[in-house]
Design a protein around this motif. Structure first.
Motif, short mmCIF file in Angstrom:
data_model
loop_
_atom_site.label_atom_id
_atom_site.label_comp_id
_atom_site.label_asym_id
_atom_site.label_seq_id
_atom_site.Cartn_x
_atom_site.Cartn_y
_atom_site.Cartn_z
N SER A 57 0.84 -1.20 0.00
CA SER A 57 0.00 0.00 0.00
C SER A 57 0.87 1.24 0.00
N ILE A 58 0.21 2.35 -0.13
CA ILE A 58 0.85 3.67 -0.14
C ILE A 58 1.65 3.91 1.16
N ASP A 59 1.22 3.25 2.24
CA ASP A 59 1.90 3.44 3.53
C ASP A 59 3.34 2.94 3.51
N ASP A 70 4.86 16.27 -3.52
CA ASP A 70 3.39 16.31 -3.34
C ASP A 70 2.67 15.66 -4.52
N MET A 73 2.60 11.92 -4.33
CA MET A 73 1.60 11.40 -3.38
C MET A 73 0.21 11.46 -4.01
N THR A 74 -0.05 12.55 -4.72
CA THR A 74 -1.36 12.68 -5.39
C THR A 74 -1.55 11.55 -6.40
N ALA A 76 -0.06 8.60 -6.41
CA ALA A 76 -0.17 7.33 -5.70
C ALA A 76 -1.58 7.16 -5.12
N ARG A 77 -2.10 8.23 -4.53
CA ARG A 77 -3.44 8.16 -3.94
C ARG A 77 -4.51 7.89 -4.99
N ASN A 78 -4.33 8.48 -6.16
CA ASN A 78 -5.34 8.34 -7.22
C ASN A 78 -5.28 7.02 -7.97
N TRP A 80 -3.11 4.08 -7.32
CA TRP A 80 -2.74 2.83 -6.67
C TRP A 80 -3.89 2.30 -5.85
N CYS A 201 -4.88 14.65 -12.98
CA CYS A 201 -4.78 14.32 -11.56
C CYS A 201 -3.88 15.30 -10.81
N THR A 202 -2.76 15.68 -11.43
CA THR A 202 -1.78 16.53 -10.73
C THR A 202 -1.99 18.02 -11.01
#
Ligand code: TXA
Ligand code: MG
Length: 310
Positions: A57-59, A70, A73-74, A76-78, A80, A201-202
């Motif tokens: 996971s992203i963690d 940043d 992360m955006t 990865a959140r979108n 993954w 997304c970004t």
């Protein structure tokens, strides 16, 4: 179905070929130098070619990485879990034997139930990532079915190694690779996460001219190639293989290997179709490329490399 035993095999230094939504991977514990060395042996791959680390996971990004932008992360959140690999600056845990000596490391959370289950079971017993290239011999076509994995590397594996069957890969082409080490993202390998998806997304523009030369082994010539010679957008003659969208009729005497109805289906069936051509012993396969942007760009990228031969 649980992957407790497969995770244990990885922990013990075995190789596990596993399904993902893009293509099958050949995995090892990313912190186990000996196990990772066996990946290179089985693939016949040069040692300076870095491996992608698959994480649960992203963690788990921060375990391997320093300086996370940043926008990364955006992304990865979108996207993954999904068909996208992000390249970061590594920390000391990502050792030379997985990064090919580079100061960067590629991470991906694959979107496949078996892969995610395996990664979660690995994490529980202290394996923080599975290093895995595509489960093919170096330079060959990536496997998108378990039969293709067996055909590629089955005879190079040993008794403790495993091959997991997760059905045909849903996407069928390798992940989009995005360099996230600079102020703006840069596409190193096109895939199912497209330029416009990344830009939307970004909120950042991707400069096309930046998307060029990098040390991605897929960027070398002679890659993703079957034994047959690939001719792109050529006139197909009798006895030659033929791959094109369903709307394009088969030239007289040519051997139809795939008739996808959409670009998504084209990506999904392409590698199996190329393998079928080899199984039939065809000397030449004519491929009519799909036009347009998005996933079609990734298809044309792989076809161009396959056409360079082996
Ligand atoms: O969809 C995929 O990405 C599949 C599945 C199994 O996850 N994996 C895959 O791995 O295609 P591989 O090794 O066949 O291709 C990964 C590419 C290689 O060309 C490698 O050079 C590049 O990713 N790569 C890995 N780490 C990198 C890094 N730190 N910097 C630049 N390129 C990197
Ligand atoms: Mg590969």
């Amino acid at each position: 179905m649980s992957q407790i035993d497969s995770a244990r095999a990885i922990k013990n230094g075995a190789l596990v070929a596993f399904p993902t939504e893009t293509v099958y991977g050949l995995g090892a514990d990313a912190s186990n130098e000996k196990a990772v060395a066996r990946i290179y042996e089985v693939k016949g791959r040069p040692h300076d070619h870095p491996l992608i680390l698959h994480i649960a996971s992203i963690d788990d990004i921060s375990y391997w990485v320093k300086n996370i932008n940043d926008y990364a992360m955006t992304l990865a959140r979108n996207f993954w879990p999904g068909p996208m690999t992000l390249i970061f600056n590594r920390n000391e845990r990502a050792e030379d034997f997985v990064t090919g000596g580079q100061e960067t490391v590629g991470l991906r959370v694959p979107n496949h139930a078996i892969a995610l289950d395996l990664l979660q079971e690995c994490l529980k017993i202290g394996v923080h990532a599975i290093a895995a290239p595509s489960a093919n011999r170096f330079g060959h076509v990536s496997p998108t079915t378990v039969d293709a994995v067996r055909e590629e590397i089955g005879s190079y594996l040993s008794d403790q190694d495993l091959i997991l069957d997760g059905g045909p890969s849903h996407v069928g082409l390798e992940s989009t690779i995005i360099d996230c080490t600079a102020d703006a993202p840069r596409i190193l390998r096109p895939g199912a996460i497209t330029q416009s998806m990344i830009e939307e997304c970004t909120g950042m523009r991707i400069n096309e001219s930046n998307n060029s030369e990098i040390r991605v082994s897929g960027s070398f010539e002679k890659h993703y190639a079957p034994n047959a010679q690939i001719l792109i957008d050529a006139q197909a003659h009798a006895g030659q293989g033929f791959i094109a969208l369903a709307e394009i009729p088969t030239p007289i005497g040519a051997i139809r290997l795939a008739s996808p109805n959409s670009i998504d289906e084209y990506a999904r069936v392409l590698y199996t179709a190329l393998r079928d051509g080899d199984t039939q012993g065809l000397a030449t396969i004519v491929v009519i490329q799909p036009s347009g942007v998005g996933l079609a760009i990734a298809i044309r990228d792989r076809l161009m490399r396959a056409s360079k031969g082996r």
